[in-house]
Design an enzyme around this catalytic site. Sequence first.
Site, short mmCIF file in Angstrom:
data_model
loop_
_atom_site.label_atom_id
_atom_site.label_comp_id
_atom_site.label_asym_id
_atom_site.label_seq_id
_atom_site.Cartn_x
_atom_site.Cartn_y
_atom_site.Cartn_z
N THR C 517 46.67 37.86 2.57
CA THR C 517 46.33 39.30 2.62
C THR C 517 46.42 39.80 4.05
O THR C 517 46.80 40.95 4.30
CB THR C 517 44.93 39.51 2.02
OG1 THR C 517 44.97 39.11 0.65
CG2 THR C 517 44.51 40.97 2.11
N VAL C 695 39.75 35.92 3.73
CA VAL C 695 38.43 35.52 3.22
C VAL C 695 38.48 34.27 2.35
O VAL C 695 37.49 33.91 1.73
CB VAL C 695 37.81 36.65 2.38
CG1 VAL C 695 37.46 37.81 3.28
CG2 VAL C 695 38.74 37.08 1.25
N GLU C 697 38.51 31.08 2.88
CA GLU C 697 38.06 29.73 3.23
C GLU C 697 36.64 29.58 3.76
O GLU C 697 35.94 28.66 3.38
CB GLU C 697 39.05 29.15 4.26
CG GLU C 697 40.44 28.98 3.67
CD GLU C 697 41.46 28.60 4.71
OE1 GLU C 697 41.87 29.48 5.49
OE2 GLU C 697 41.84 27.43 4.75
#
Lengths: 149, 285, 734
Positions: C517, C695, C697
């Site tokens: 992303t 976001v 991990e």
Amino acid sequence: MTLNGEPVEFLAEPRQTLLECLRDTLHLTGTKEGCGDGNCGSCCVTLDGNLVTSCLVLGVEAQGRSVTTIEGIARGNDLHPLQKAFIEHAALQCGICTPGFIVAAKALLDAEPAADEERIRLWLANNLCRCTGYDKIVRAVQAAAKEMR
Amino acid sequence: MLQMKPFEYIAASSVDDAVRALGSRADARVLAGGTDLIVQLKSGRREAELVVDVKRIPELTAIAMDADGLRLGAAAACIHIAANRDVRTHYPALAEVAALIGGTAIQGRASIGGNLCNAAPSADAVPLLIALSARARVAGPDGRREIAVEDFCIAPGKNALAPGEFLVDVFIPKPASGTRAKYLRFIPRNEMDIAVAGVGVAATVVDGKITMARLALASVAPTPLFVREVGGALEGQAPSAALIEQAAALAQAAARPISDMRAPADYRRHICGVLSRRALSAVLG
Amino acid sequence: MSTAYNVIGTRPPRHDGADKVTGRAIYGADVQMAGLVHGAVVRSPHAHARIKRVDTSKAAAFPGVMAVVTADDFPQTPDRIVDLGEGETPLSYVRGNVLAKDKVLYEGHAIAAVAANSAHAAEQAARLIEIEYDVLPCVLNVTDAMAAGAPALHKESNVTDHVRHAMGDSDSAFASAAVLIEREFKTATVHQGYIEPHAATALWNNDGRVQVWCSTQGAFVVRDVVACLLDLPVSRVKVTPTEIGGGFGGKIPVYIEPVAALLSKKCGRPVRIVMTRREVFEGSGPTPGSLVRVKIGADASGKFVAAQAYLAYEAGAYPGGMVGAGAMCVFAAYDIPNQTIDGYDVLVNKPSTAAYRAPGAPNAAFATESVVDEIARELKIDPIELRLRNAAKEGTRRADGPKFKKIGCVEVLEAMKAHAHYAAPLGEPSHAEAKRGRGVAIGYWFNIGFASSCVISVNADGTANLIEGSTDIGGSRTSIAMQAAEVLGIPVEKLNPSVVDTDTIGYTAVTGGSRTTFATGWAAHDAAQDVVAQMKARAAKLWEVADVSFAQGVFRAGDRSMTFAELAARLSETGGPVVGQGSVNPRGAGGSFAGVIVDVEVDTETGKTTIVRFTSVQDAGRAIHPSYVEGQMQGGSVQGIGWALNEEYWMSDGGRMMNASLLDYRMPTILDVPPIDTVIVEVPNPSHPFGVRGVGEANIVPPTPAIANAIHDALGVRLRKLPMNPPSIVAALA
């Protein structure tokens, strides 16, 4: 057998599982294989209305019986309320477990439209999902149950 | 994908039909729910030349209650056993155990008869069947006979069936008034797991005295283990916490578990004591 | 916070939703084509052995068999250092892991493969391959592997790398500490546990071109590895990524694709290989088990004055494990002036390790966050308050070099402190033998940038097609398209995103590192800006003006205006189609912090831990699609719960994995976890056009120590070894 409401005929070796027949012989690949030993639920279908893992059913056992797979859940172009709810509530990430969850959840809601969260979790404990942490799956099934009632 | 080796398949239509089919090959296997057999055929742990499906024999899927007790067809699926009104009324612990084996989709196929014939030390239904004094009714080339469930499993994966014999149903006598039964197991997850240890108990209390008590264990010996001495210690006594502790200690002492990937032996032994106390408290408390 | 945006921050349905809820989406094993034949792989039953002889003659003669291959069928190009998307490594190691030649290094190591006209025949024939082994002693953990005289996997030492980061003088700074805690921790080898087994189909075409269809996190990695191992130019290999049924890092390495290609070369037919679940556990890359020692000193006010870490991580069978990332993350959440960090990459006879969601960071954080909890108790300071006093901020330097830009560590901690969960009573245990406790922890993951490409073509009806190379594992088609839609000023439904093959889009690195992303979204942003610039020029041409402005989907010059759709209809008359492109290789990945508050109930007799309540907090930078951000947080949290409580590779002394099934590996079911509450914190990443951090991990880093801290709160005992399963809790209480 009857497959998603329509009669089908096919040949199977006794050693072929129903999952294999669906995927390789009938080319219905929506039913997935995650483990091959009944421990992930990705291959869930209903056999005469009972929820089963098709990796542990022989194709020959389905003779004369009625099988419903993920491909038989939507009505024509209209998605089933569960399918809509899974999309709306982001209840899928990679989507590989989704067919199994939807088939399993439908079997529950058809039998018990008023199933609560505890019942939903107990019923779906045969289905593993590694992406979502299950939270949004529970919300989606609850939303679909409400919609269906 | 794991592949099974080739075999032939017959869907038997009667008990006699099944007996004939099973007698026709040395390596014939009975298929009930398939949740053990198909896994074993895939992994190569068992092989078969012929698979005899017994689910189309009406007797094998029947669940029938009469004045003497309950006849549980060997291939009746757990989901139907758990939902059966007679089972829920007269054998609530059995309904619970049927809802415990595997998850929902496994219960749609798995049978208590299969759980027994598979003769796994961890079979969840077997300790409860032993506690309930159940008898396995089998048919074979020499006719029919009965085997007490506690004598049915003889080694891991081996049962007492003679060549050509198969399980028709399990008969569970109607419990005497004042009888309660319970199966408790321990699994690290809350579902889809194999018992690290399990305890099945049944006990009858009449006028404040224990008149019958039977306890059997799962996953702590090569077979489901009937601990006769627990009955001896309890019968004739009035239930008390101290008595329950004493009986649980006997059960724990009888356990002879192994260490494997599911749990170490000392832990299984420990759990055996905990579960025995909890299960006995549930039926005697 | 996202009120300035029209699309970003909304929750539109995903573009591939209907395909995935109806079973129509094609995953790795669903690929069908005329003439398809089936492959099966022969794998080592030994953890460490010399291969003395491989005899394939019986397999080759088996009815239905069309090809048999071994390592000898690879072009024997001389060894060299290659970088195939996962760092530099000798070619011989990549090749040796795909098919072992002289030695097998782990149980499940592939040695040969068969293609046959049915999967049944392939598997039966594979069993007929005779392999003679000279079995060698094996090493299964870092302690044994590092011991003097340990059996060596490759050269004399199993320690293949030592990383050291140091700043200040930790040894002398410890002298000023009022509290000094030093502890040792162990974590088990665990698997990513994606539900879809690896699956690949390859066709070696008559023109010498190789086509591969497979389930992968990085189609270009597959292309490069296949080309390298088969000694082909990359332009002769085309990889089409199918839908992918989970990866979490485990579908970055390449295993079966080159083997399917070799088999296809021999038999002239497309060959499909699908792993069994056992093969996935034994023959793909788990994430490392580890031994970590952490020492932290704090002054009386709770300020950390110095810290040291020793990290020894399993690399698995080949060098290049996750210890480098662990060493970067171990103290990253804190501002500690004096630090020494030593990391060791250690060969063991287990599969070559692979990334798993913030790879290396959870092992390190389990240690650090447990020690921080002990310091908080020692000093009687609230554990969140203690972390706030030491939290890393903009300008804080990490021991491995970089200084943080704007980060959200403090904001995450503040959100945890303010959350109703943190003030809520624990509630009564459900029975007399049960006890409850609460724990907190935080974690960091640096996130990565890397290359991404994106192309947008405008359709005459006002819609646009977006093509990209990032395989979509969790809704990234939509989160990427949303960024383009924001720039184009059109609803995201008007964009039609596709993930395409390696011939059709520019190089795009893996879906991993929380980069998709962030980086592919950035490429989409740039492609959309390119579209806008070109369309402005078209409007200028139509209106014969010099300057055209564009905002909210409307082109304007003076009092004239046209919507995006109106102009899209007139492209053909103004010079032809508009195709925008964006390609990026950003360095500015913003690290993400995550925190957990967890309540547990422990049955003191059975040792079983139940997660009663769980709150996950994470800095997303900017949440493009909040539902998918929450989904990442919830998924990472539950994987963390599994890692904490039950999951492990349970190995026999001989190195055989005894629990290689989804039954005995014990991943959490839906009944094992409570609802996962989420709080998205948004501290925009200054380096990204929309502030995205990624976001995927950081959320898996804090669960294991938070649960360990909660168990300590409940029982008063500390578990320093994962998994904290029932037997180990009973043993700790004894």
